[in-house]
Write an enzyme that holds these catalytic residues in place. Structure first.
Site, PDB file in Angstrom:
ATOM      1  CB  SER A 102      38.723  38.243  36.799  1.00 52.27           C
ATOM      2  OG  SER A 102      39.600  39.345  36.799  1.00 52.27           O
ATOM      3  CE1 TYR A 142      42.133  36.121  40.632  1.00 51.52           C
ATOM      4  CE2 TYR A 142      42.288  37.721  38.838  1.00 51.52           C
ATOM      5  CZ  TYR A 142      41.540  37.090  39.832  1.00 51.52           C
ATOM      6  OH  TYR A 142      40.223  37.418  40.015  1.00 51.52           O
TER       7      TYR A 142
END
Length: 229
Positions: free
Chosen positions: A131, A144
């Site tokens: 990501s 995250y």
């Protein structure tokens, strides 16, 4: 005919990759969290097979896989599964840190470890769908982003350790992609979700297929994909 094991094929990028690989005649194995999910995905992806193992409980993966027949050849292991819960460091409880680290980092590490014997024999490609948060952390994204920064470290170390065995490791860093996860992120951010603003999962799938289909004398190490505009 190539053989691939995919995590996170239930929706979004993973589902597109699974469909594309099946449509071109490859063997596809889907890692699923339980038997009920296995039945659902076999119906959705005719021709695919499944392995049951829950990335959210990495310590049980070895036991789970020991009860099932593992493939004797894998051309790729594609890590797509992930979870996200936003929140500031001041507000996130340990349970949400633990869940994201388990599914996004420790689970992929353990699954890779358990499959390394066949990955080495097959001189496979391992693809980690990371990501943009794996490169830059922003306010509210601490857990995250930490899991995805860790996933980058895992991929980098694995690439160096397994080069002598012919295992090739790729990290792909998509920007915001129009998936159910992105819709959940917008709900957590309290913003209206417009999928047209983001990368289509099909576009990210194309980058994964590019990494898989390179000739054996080369491999992508890292690739960043961003939406236009």
């Amino acid at each position: 005919m190539a053989a691939h094991l995919i995590t996170g094929a239930g929706s979004g990028i993973g589902a597109v990759v699974a469909r594309r690989l099946l449509d071109r005649g490859d063997d596809v194995i889907l890692l699923v969290r339980d038997a009920g999910r296995a039945r659902q995905l076999v119906e959705r992806f005719p021709g695919a097979s499944t392995l049951v193992g829950d990335l959210a409980v990495p310590g049980r993966l070895s036991w789970a896989l020991s009860k099932q027949a593992l493939p004797d050849r894998l051309d790729s292991l594609i890590h797509v599964a992930g979870v996200v819960d936003l929140g500031s460091v001041a507000d996130l409880p340990p349970s949400l840190w633990e869940q994201q680290l388990a599914v996004n980092l420790v689970g992929p590490a353990e699954l890779t470890r358990l499959l390394l014997p066949v990955l080495r024999v097959s001189q496979s490609r391992v693809v980690f769908v990371n990501s943009g948060a794996g490169l830059h952390a922003h306010a509210g994204w601490s857990a995250y982003a930490a899991s995805k920064h860790g996933l980058k470290a895992l991929a980098d170390a694995l690439r160096a350790e397994e080069a002598e065995h012919g295992v090739k490791v790729t990290s792909i860093y998509p920007g915001r992609t129009a998936t159910p996860m992105q819709e959940r992120v917008h709900q957590q951010e309290g913003r209206e979700y417009d999928p047209a603003r983001f990368i289509a999962p099909e576009s990210v799938a194309e980058t994964i297929l590019l990494a898989l289909d390179l000739p054996d004398d080369a491999h992508l190490t890292e690739l960043t994909v961003r939406p236009n505009g």
